[in-house]
Design a protein around this motif. Structure first.
Motif, PDB file in Angstrom:
ATOM      1  N   LYS A   1      -0.731   3.923  -9.221  1.00 11.81           N
ATOM      2  CA  LYS A   1      -1.369   2.659  -8.843  1.00 11.81           C
ATOM      3  C   LYS A   1      -0.425   1.476  -9.073  1.00 11.81           C
ATOM      4  O   LYS A   1      -0.324   0.578  -8.250  1.00 11.81           O
ATOM      5  CB  LYS A   1      -2.649   2.470  -9.649  1.00 11.81           C
ATOM      6  N   ILE A   2       0.316   1.489 -10.200  1.00 10.74           N
ATOM      7  CA  ILE A   2       1.226   0.387 -10.508  1.00 10.74           C
ATOM      8  C   ILE A   2       2.387   0.354  -9.511  1.00 10.74           C
ATOM      9  O   ILE A   2       2.713  -0.692  -8.941  1.00 10.74           O
ATOM     10  CB  ILE A   2       1.755   0.502 -11.951  1.00 10.74           C
ATOM     11  N   VAL A   3       3.012   1.535  -9.298  1.00 10.73           N
ATOM     12  CA  VAL A   3       4.167   1.606  -8.403  1.00 10.73           C
ATOM     13  C   VAL A   3       3.800   1.205  -6.986  1.00 10.73           C
ATOM     14  O   VAL A   3       4.507   0.442  -6.317  1.00 10.73           O
ATOM     15  CB  VAL A   3       4.782   3.014  -8.428  1.00 10.73           C
ATOM     16  N   SER A   4       2.671   1.708  -6.528  1.00  7.48           N
ATOM     17  CA  SER A   4       2.251   1.392  -5.166  1.00  7.48           C
ATOM     18  C   SER A   4       1.987  -0.092  -5.006  1.00  7.48           C
ATOM     19  O   SER A   4       2.376  -0.707  -4.001  1.00  7.48           O
ATOM     20  CB  SER A   4       1.008   2.198  -4.782  1.00  7.48           C
ATOM     21  N   ARG A   5       1.382  -0.676  -6.019  1.00  6.76           N
ATOM     22  CA  ARG A   5       1.093  -2.113  -5.927  1.00  6.76           C
ATOM     23  C   ARG A   5       2.370  -2.958  -6.070  1.00  6.76           C
ATOM     24  O   ARG A   5       2.559  -3.945  -5.363  1.00  6.76           O
ATOM     25  CB  ARG A   5       0.068  -2.513  -6.983  1.00  6.76           C
ATOM     26  N   VAL A   6       3.261  -2.554  -7.014  1.00  8.96           N
ATOM     27  CA  VAL A   6       4.532  -3.276  -7.162  1.00  8.96           C
ATOM     28  C   VAL A   6       5.365  -3.156  -5.893  1.00  8.96           C
ATOM     29  O   VAL A   6       5.972  -4.130  -5.414  1.00  8.96           O
ATOM     30  CB  VAL A   6       5.319  -2.747  -8.377  1.00  8.96           C
ATOM     31  N   THR A   7       5.409  -1.935  -5.342  1.00  7.74           N
ATOM     32  CA  THR A   7       6.153  -1.724  -4.101  1.00  7.74           C
ATOM     33  C   THR A   7       5.598  -2.594  -2.990  1.00  7.74           C
ATOM     34  O   THR A   7       6.357  -3.205  -2.217  1.00  7.74           O
ATOM     35  CB  THR A   7       6.086  -0.246  -3.683  1.00  7.74           C
ATOM     36  N   LEU A   8       4.286  -2.644  -2.924  1.00  5.62           N
ATOM     37  CA  LEU A   8       3.668  -3.481  -1.905  1.00  5.62           C
ATOM     38  C   LEU A   8       4.034  -4.947  -2.094  1.00  5.62           C
ATOM     39  O   LEU A   8       4.367  -5.655  -1.136  1.00  5.62           O
ATOM     40  CB  LEU A   8       2.140  -3.310  -1.953  1.00  5.62           C
ATOM     41  N   VAL A   9       4.035  -5.400  -3.364  1.00  2.00           N
ATOM     42  CA  VAL A   9       4.411  -6.791  -3.642  1.00  2.00           C
ATOM     43  C   VAL A   9       5.866  -7.037  -3.261  1.00  2.00           C
ATOM     44  O   VAL A   9       6.210  -8.061  -2.652  1.00  2.00           O
ATOM     45  CB  VAL A   9       4.165  -7.110  -5.133  1.00  2.00           C
ATOM     46  N   ILE A  10       6.745  -6.074  -3.629  1.00  5.02           N
ATOM     47  CA  ILE A  10       8.174  -6.228  -3.302  1.00  5.02           C
ATOM     48  C   ILE A  10       8.384  -6.273  -1.795  1.00  5.02           C
ATOM     49  O   ILE A  10       9.135  -7.109  -1.272  1.00  5.02           O
ATOM     50  CB  ILE A  10       8.986  -5.090  -3.933  1.00  5.02           C
ATOM     51  N   VAL A  11       7.693  -5.366  -1.099  1.00  9.10           N
ATOM     52  CA  VAL A  11       7.818  -5.347   0.356  1.00  9.10           C
ATOM     53  C   VAL A  11       7.359  -6.672   0.950  1.00  9.10           C
ATOM     54  O   VAL A  11       7.985  -7.231   1.851  1.00  9.10           O
ATOM     55  CB  VAL A  11       7.017  -4.164   0.945  1.00  9.10           C
ATOM     56  N   LEU A  12       6.241  -7.180   0.413  1.00 10.43           N
ATOM     57  CA  LEU A  12       5.748  -8.466   0.912  1.00 10.43           C
ATOM     58  C   LEU A  12       6.725  -9.591   0.612  1.00 10.43           C
ATOM     59  O   LEU A  12       6.970 -10.467   1.455  1.00 10.43           O
ATOM     60  CB  LEU A  12       4.377  -8.766   0.285  1.00 10.43           C
ATOM     61  N   LEU A  13       7.315  -9.587  -0.605  1.00 10.08           N
ATOM     62  CA  LEU A  13       8.299 -10.618  -0.950  1.00 10.08           C
ATOM     63  C   LEU A  13       9.543 -10.510  -0.063  1.00 10.08           C
ATOM     64  O   LEU A  13      10.074 -11.529   0.405  1.00 10.08           O
ATOM     65  CB  LEU A  13       8.699 -10.500  -2.421  1.00 10.08           C
ATOM     66  N   LEU A  14      10.028  -9.278   0.153  1.00  9.20           N
ATOM     67  CA  LEU A  14      11.170  -9.082   1.034  1.00  9.20           C
ATOM     68  C   LEU A  14      10.848  -9.555   2.443  1.00  9.20           C
ATOM     69  O   LEU A  14      11.678 -10.206   3.103  1.00  9.20           O
ATOM     70  CB  LEU A  14      11.586  -7.607   1.061  1.00  9.20           C
ATOM     71  N   ALA A  15       9.667  -9.227   2.904  1.00  7.84           N
ATOM     72  CA  ALA A  15       9.265  -9.648   4.241  1.00  7.84           C
ATOM     73  C   ALA A  15       9.219 -11.163   4.340  1.00  7.84           C
ATOM     74  O   ALA A  15       9.661 -11.750   5.339  1.00  7.84           O
ATOM     75  CB  ALA A  15       7.901  -9.046   4.597  1.00  7.84           C
ATOM     76  N   CYS A  16       8.735 -11.815   3.288  1.00  8.20           N
ATOM     77  CA  CYS A  16       8.693 -13.280   3.281  1.00  8.20           C
ATOM     78  C   CYS A  16      10.113 -13.869   3.282  1.00  8.20           C
ATOM     79  O   CYS A  16      10.392 -14.837   3.996  1.00  8.20           O
ATOM     80  CB  CYS A  16       7.923 -13.782   2.060  1.00  8.20           C
ATOM     81  N   ALA A  17      10.994 -13.269   2.449  1.00  5.63           N
ATOM     82  CA  ALA A  17      12.373 -13.752   2.383  1.00  5.63           C
ATOM     83  C   ALA A  17      13.090 -13.554   3.715  1.00  5.63           C
ATOM     84  O   ALA A  17      13.770 -14.460   4.221  1.00  5.63           O
ATOM     85  CB  ALA A  17      13.128 -13.042   1.266  1.00  5.63           C
ATOM     86  N   VAL A  18      12.932 -12.365   4.273  1.00  5.29           N
ATOM     87  CA  VAL A  18      13.544 -12.099   5.577  1.00  5.29           C
ATOM     88  C   VAL A  18      12.960 -13.035   6.628  1.00  5.29           C
ATOM     89  O   VAL A  18      13.667 -13.580   7.476  1.00  5.29           O
ATOM     90  CB  VAL A  18      13.348 -10.619   5.977  1.00  5.29           C
ATOM     91  N   GLY A  19      11.653 -13.244   6.546  1.00  4.70           N
ATOM     92  CA  GLY A  19      11.008 -14.156   7.485  1.00  4.70           C
ATOM     93  C   GLY A  19      11.524 -15.577   7.358  1.00  4.70           C
ATOM     94  O   GLY A  19      11.722 -16.279   8.356  1.00  4.70           O
ATOM     95  N   TYR A  20      11.778 -15.997   6.106  1.00  2.00           N
ATOM     96  CA  TYR A  20      12.313 -17.352   5.894  1.00  2.00           C
ATOM     97  C   TYR A  20      13.687 -17.477   6.541  1.00  2.00           C
ATOM     98  O   TYR A  20      13.965 -18.440   7.266  1.00  2.00           O
ATOM     99  CB  TYR A  20      12.400 -17.653   4.401  1.00  2.00           C
ATOM    100  N   PHE A  21      14.576 -16.519   6.250  1.00  2.00           N
ATOM    101  CA  PHE A  21      15.907 -16.584   6.840  1.00  2.00           C
ATOM    102  C   PHE A  21      15.840 -16.485   8.365  1.00  2.00           C
ATOM    103  O   PHE A  21      16.622 -17.098   9.079  1.00  2.00           O
ATOM    104  CB  PHE A  21      16.796 -15.472   6.277  1.00  2.00           C
ATOM    105  N   TYR A  22      14.874 -15.709   8.842  1.00  2.00           N
ATOM    106  CA  TYR A  22      14.688 -15.574  10.295  1.00  2.00           C
ATOM    107  C   TYR A  22      14.437 -16.939  10.929  1.00  2.00           C
ATOM    108  O   TYR A  22      14.983 -17.260  11.975  1.00  2.00           O
ATOM    109  CB  TYR A  22      13.529 -14.622  10.574  1.00  2.00           C
ATOM    110  N   THR A  23      13.605 -17.739  10.257  1.00  2.00           N
ATOM    111  CA  THR A  23      13.270 -19.053  10.825  1.00  2.00           C
ATOM    112  C   THR A  23      14.454 -20.013  10.801  1.00  2.00           C
ATOM    113  O   THR A  23      14.475 -20.993  11.538  1.00  2.00           O
ATOM    114  CB  THR A  23      12.106 -19.693  10.049  1.00  2.00           C
ATOM    115  N   THR A  24      15.453 -19.757   9.935  1.00  2.00           N
ATOM    116  CA  THR A  24      16.608 -20.660   9.848  1.00  2.00           C
ATOM    117  C   THR A  24      17.734 -20.281  10.801  1.00  2.00           C
ATOM    118  O   THR A  24      18.665 -21.060  10.985  1.00  2.00           O
ATOM    119  CB  THR A  24      17.179 -20.667   8.420  1.00  2.00           C
ATOM    120  N   LEU A  25      17.651 -19.098  11.399  1.00  2.00           N
ATOM    121  CA  LEU A  25      18.731 -18.655  12.278  1.00  2.00           C
ATOM    122  C   LEU A  25      18.697 -19.413  13.601  1.00  2.00           C
ATOM    123  O   LEU A  25      17.654 -19.499  14.248  1.00  2.00           O
ATOM    124  CB  LEU A  25      18.620 -17.151  12.540  1.00  2.00           C
TER     125      LEU A  25
END
Length: 711
Positions: A53-77
């Motif tokens: 439960k912890i790993v799945s939730r942490v992984t989900l949070v990390i994936v969401l954070l990565l997606a947000c970071a990638v999305g941010y850089f995407y908007t600056t390109l």
């Protein structure tokens, strides 16, 4: 009985329609292991469930954070087109008189290329060398990073030092500095900014990975490769594949052979060190390694690879010759700074350079130093060749000809001119009505110099020839007649004539003016002699014909030189040509003769042989040669009539190959003879060495060149 049968039948039907009810099966009870084993089993199951439960939730949070970071850089390109030219400066392309490229300056960008239309050999070479899994990863290659870390650790470095394991996408991210443009107001220099962009810290690597993944989302693989092919520095001032292809091979990036594509791809790791203009052998060796990688990865057949290695890429004629290094520097320094040295645009400059004549000048100078100068000599020389209108056709500013930004002895070295100044004395006299056949006494002569005492010039041979014509005085480079003529016509008149012919430096005010104690550059002196050849009009030497921006049809500016105002009468100039022809045919410049041509000129040597000159002309070209040491060390056994004249002859003989023989424009004077009036000589009173030095310092005495003629 009927009834009985009826009822019994119904009963039977009823019995058939109503099946017996089934009782539900009882669930078999789960047997739980009892005792201590059962307890531990339950605990382990609970822990594993919690970890999941912890790993799945942490992984989900990390994936969401990565997606947000990638999305941010995407908007600056930015759009793709905005990323294809990343130079901070513009470029300058220099064309010779025929319109052929001979030199480049600044940051060269040949134009946009696309991965879809560039030579497939270049595209494949880059992928094979830089990132063989380029089309299979999502911007970051975990396998590549792991391999790089392992190699770095095995070689005793830090995990992020040395091999980076970067994909092409990550290299593009570095080229873009992760979207952070250079800000001059930040206090950073461009060099510091670029170094900061290449840092390899853990946080920088993480940001680079996010930026790379954003690029993979925003752009296609070919788009990313196109950015790389356009922005990467490939040595020799070339940014991008098109500029490098034109710079090194003289062809577009779409037409590169396997060996050429491999050479450009090989430059990406160390563009300056591996540049073929710096070290062709090293560049070819690196290209052979790239060819083998292409074969291993299936981009070339074995036969194609063997052919590419057997026939490596060669430099284009322009890149190999690097013609006009000194000339190009001079043109760049003479043009407006905002269009040359600090340009932000791509500029095309058409010049007066003739590459055939440039090669002749370099070859003639080299031949003399290889065959006539002792090995190990540090003596220097310079050569300028121009047309009679001042259009400079060749320039050599020193013995090392393949240079850029070096000290140019043809334009920057101010040296005493010695007897090469004497034609301006006779030009002034002829313009005032003197004749080449007028007579003057070559005998002991002294002048009183206010504040200094007597000054008594001497000839090179320390001998006196008695009564001689002006022509003889010039051809034999006699000092005393030169001083007498200068004094007769007036020093101010001589200075005015020399200045109007183009000698811009300050001229001496004493009688030693006649003996070339003033300083000038070889370019100025050659331009002044061009004025004699063209009939007596001033000349401003020039190398720039026109300047325009890349893509424009109309030039922004034209030449700033050429023929100017008349200095002396044409008849006087043509008589002076006659006198100077005698210098070559009968006098101190005899070594300049070649090919049965009519040639004219004048030798020059300064005191203690610190400078040696020969400047002369044919009917087609004017050429000047200076020889000496940069530190003013005296030349050993060298005078203007020696090695400089031989250099001049070797250069001009090559320049005139294939040209028809034309006579010089000159007037042979009438035989009438008149004695030149000069101030009466003063009694000789030899001066002490201290007095002599003082006069040299303050311009009133003989100074360097004051006592020397030419042999």
């Amino acid at each position: 009985m009927v009834a009985d049968k009826r009822y019994s039948s119904k009963a039977a039907v009823s019995a058939k329609k109503k099946p017996a009810k089934k009782t539900p099966a009882k669930r078999k009870p789960v047997k739980r292991r009892g005792g201590i084993l059962g307890f531990f089993s339950a605990v382990i199951r609970w822990i594993l469930n919690l970890i999941w439960k912890i790993v799945s939730r942490v992984t989900l949070v990390i994936v969401l954070l990565l997606a947000c970071a990638v999305g941010y850089f995407y908007t600056t390109l930015p759009p793709l087109d905005a990323l294809l030219d990343g130079r901070a400066r513009g470029s300058v392309t220099l064309l010779d008189r025929n319109g052929d490229v001979f030199a480049w300056r600044g940051d060269q960008f040949g134009g946009v290329v696309n991965a879809s239309n560039v030579s497939p050999h270049l595209k494949n070479a880059v992928i094979a060398t830089e990132d063989k899994r380029f089309y299979r990863h999502f911007g970051v290659s975990p396998r590549g990073i792991a391999s790089a870390v392992r190699i770095n650790l095995s070689e005793g470095r830090g995990p992020l030092s040395g091999h980076g394991g970067s994909t092409i996408t990550q290299q593009v991210a570095k080229l873009l500095c992760l979207g952070e443009p250079y800000d001059p107001s930040s206090g950073q220099t461009e060099r510091e900014y670029e170094a900061d962009c290449r840092r390899s810290s853990l946080s920088r690597k993480a940001k680079e990975a996010l930026y790379s993944m954003a690029m993979e989302v925003k752009y296609s693989k070919d788009d990313i490769l196109s950015i790389y092919l356009n922005r990467a520095y490939m040595g020799g001032g070339a940014f991008g594949a098109e500029a490098a292809a034109q710079r090194f091979f003289g062809k577009p990036a779409t037409a590169l052979r396997p060996a050429e594509g491999a050479m450009l791809a090989g430059l990406l790791t160390a563009p300056t060190t591996l540049s073929p203009t710096n070290n062709l052998d090293r560049s070819q060796s690196r290209a052979a390694t790239v060819v083998r990688l292409m074969e291993e990865q299936g981009y070339l057949t074995q036969a194609e690879a063997e052919d590419a290695i057997a026939h490596p890429a060669e430099l284009s004629e322009a890149a190999e010759a690097e013609a006009g290094g000194y000339f190009a520097d001079w043109v760049m320094s003479s043009g407006p700074e905002f269009f040359t040295r600090n340009t932000t645009e791509d500029v095309i400059i058409k010049t007066t350079l003739d590459q055939r004549i440039q090669k002749a000048a370099e070859a003639g100078l080299s031949w003399v130093f290889e065959n006539k100068v002792r090995e190990g000599s540090k003596a220097q020389a310079a050569v300028v060749v121009m047309s009679a209108d001042g259009a400079v056709r060749a320039m050599v500013g020193g013995r090392k000809t393949k240079v850029a930004g070096a000290f140019n002895r043809a334009t920057q070295a101010m040296r005493q001119t010695g007897s090469s100044f004497k034609p301006f004395i006779y030009a002034a006299a002829l313009d005032l009505g003197y004749s080449p056949n007028d007579l003057i006494e070559d005998a002991p002569y002294c002048l009183n110099i206010p504040g200094s005492g007597q000054w008594c010039p001497k000839n090179y041979t320390k001998e006196f020839k008695g009564e001689v014509s002006l022509t003889t005085a010039l051809k034999d480079s006699l000092n005393i007649p030169a001083v007498k003529v200068s004094e007769s016509v007036g020093r101010d008149v001589v200075s005015q004539v020399a200045t109007q012919f183009g000698i811009q430096s300050d001229l001496a005010v004493g009688p030693a003016l006649a003996l070339g104690v003033s300083e000038s550059t070889l370019l100025e002196m050659t331009g002044a002699y061009a004025g004699i050849l063209n009939g007596g009009s001033s000349v401003k030497p020039y190398g720039l014909i026109d300047l325009k921006l890349l893509g424009d049809s109309e030039p922004l500016m034209g030449t700033g030189g050429g023929i100017g105002e008349r200095v002396i009468q044409e008849d006087a100039a043509l008589q002076l040509v006659y006198m100077m022809e005698k210098v070559v045919s009968e006098g101190t410049g005899g070594r300049a003769q070649f090919g049965g041509r009519e040639l004219a000129g004048k030798t020059g040597t300064t005191q203690a042989n610190r400078d040696a000159w020969f400047i002369g002309f044919s009917a087609e070209y004017v050429a000047g040669v200076w020889m000496g040491y940069d530190d003013n060390t005296p030349l050993t056994g060298v005078s203007g009539g020696g090695l400089p004249t031989e250099i001049w002859k070797e250069v001009m003989e090559r320049v005139h190959e294939g040209l028809p023989v034309r006579p010089l424009p000159m007037i042979i004077p009438a035989p009438a003879v008149t004695e030149v009036p000069v101030p009466a000589p003063q009694p000789q009173n030899p001066l002490s060495l201290i007095d002599q030095v003082l006069r040299d310092i303050f311009g009133g005495g003989s100074s360097s060149g004051g006592q020397d003629g030419d042999r």
